[in-house]
Design a protein around this motif. Structure first.
Motif, PDB file in Angstrom:
ATOM      1  N   LEU A 131       0.817  -1.213   0.000  1.00 15.03           N
ATOM      2  CA  LEU A 131       0.000   0.000   0.000  1.00 15.03           C
ATOM      3  C   LEU A 131       0.857   1.273   0.000  1.00 15.03           C
ATOM      4  O   LEU A 131       0.461   2.282  -0.578  1.00 15.03           O
ATOM      5  CB  LEU A 131      -0.930   0.011   1.221  1.00 15.03           C
ATOM      6  N   ALA A 132       2.006   1.217   0.644  1.00 16.93           N
ATOM      7  CA  ALA A 132       2.843   2.406   0.832  1.00 16.93           C
ATOM      8  C   ALA A 132       3.181   3.111  -0.474  1.00 16.93           C
ATOM      9  O   ALA A 132       3.213   4.341  -0.520  1.00 16.93           O
ATOM     10  CB  ALA A 132       4.122   2.037   1.583  1.00 16.93           C
ATOM     11  N   VAL A 133       3.395   2.370  -1.541  1.00 12.79           N
ATOM     12  CA  VAL A 133       3.757   2.980  -2.817  1.00 12.79           C
ATOM     13  C   VAL A 133       2.645   3.874  -3.361  1.00 12.79           C
ATOM     14  O   VAL A 133       2.904   4.751  -4.188  1.00 12.79           O
ATOM     15  CB  VAL A 133       4.162   1.925  -3.874  1.00 12.79           C
ATOM     16  N   HIS A 134       1.421   3.686  -2.896  1.00 13.65           N
ATOM     17  CA  HIS A 134       0.290   4.490  -3.353  1.00 13.65           C
ATOM     18  C   HIS A 134       0.054   5.726  -2.482  1.00 13.65           C
ATOM     19  O   HIS A 134      -0.858   6.509  -2.753  1.00 13.65           O
ATOM     20  CB  HIS A 134      -0.984   3.629  -3.387  1.00 13.65           C
ATOM     21  N   PHE A 135       0.872   5.898  -1.442  1.00 13.94           N
ATOM     22  CA  PHE A 135       0.701   7.007  -0.520  1.00 13.94           C
ATOM     23  C   PHE A 135       1.923   7.910  -0.471  1.00 13.94           C
ATOM     24  O   PHE A 135       2.084   8.666   0.463  1.00 13.94           O
ATOM     25  CB  PHE A 135       0.379   6.479   0.891  1.00 13.94           C
ATOM     26  N   GLN A 136       2.797   7.822  -1.449  1.00 15.50           N
ATOM     27  CA  GLN A 136       4.003   8.647  -1.453  1.00 15.50           C
ATOM     28  C   GLN A 136       3.823   9.877  -2.301  1.00 15.50           C
ATOM     29  O   GLN A 136       3.068   9.955  -3.187  1.00 15.50           O
ATOM     30  CB  GLN A 136       5.198   7.830  -1.963  1.00 15.50           C
TER      31      GLN A 136
END
Length: 136
Positions: A131-136
């Motif tokens: 998920l982190a890659v979509h919140f950067q």
């Protein structure tokens, strides 16, 4: 924010005497959206539970019914995660009919538990890293 969409057709057995999608079945459609969202990230609920040892029980569902869905309607379930999960994972779900009209909306809150002990844990790295890659 991360968004995914999946389509589902209303089956006859899911309708009530009036031909409406029975209100008790909406939670299953929300679940389909969550399952397919996790799958779209390259992970599955089965992997989370069986290999990683983490379950995700539902803690809270708030549903809003806007208009009915009917037998054989093709619905689009749009599922969003608006914030990175830590102790909880919140899904925002909207269901649309083929005309693009909103049928239902929901907020669904889940927590994470270790399957062996049934104790709460933080979001597993296998999910948070995807998920982190979509919140950067």
């Amino acid at each position: 924010m991360y968004t995914s969409e999946t389509n589902v057709r209303v089956r006859y057995a899911e309708t009530d005497k009036m031909g409406y999608l029975y209100h008790g079945n909406y939670a299953q459609f929300y679940e389909m959206g969550r399952v397919e969202m996790i799958r779209s990230l390259g992970l599955s609920y089965k992997e989370l539970e069986d290999k990683i040892g983490v379950g995700m029980p539902v803690m809270y569902i708030e549903t809003r019914y806007v208009r009915p869905a009917f037998y054989d309607d093709l619905l689009t379930v749009k599922t969003k995660v608006k914030k990175m999960p830590h102790d909880f994972l919140r899904f925002f779900v909207e269901i649309f009919n083929e005309k693009g009209k909103l049928i239902s909306g929901a907020k669904v809150k889940l927590c994470f538990i270790e399957m062996k002990t049934m104790k709460r844990v933080s979001c597993p790295e296998a999910l948070s890293s995807r998920l982190a890659v979509h919140f950067q």
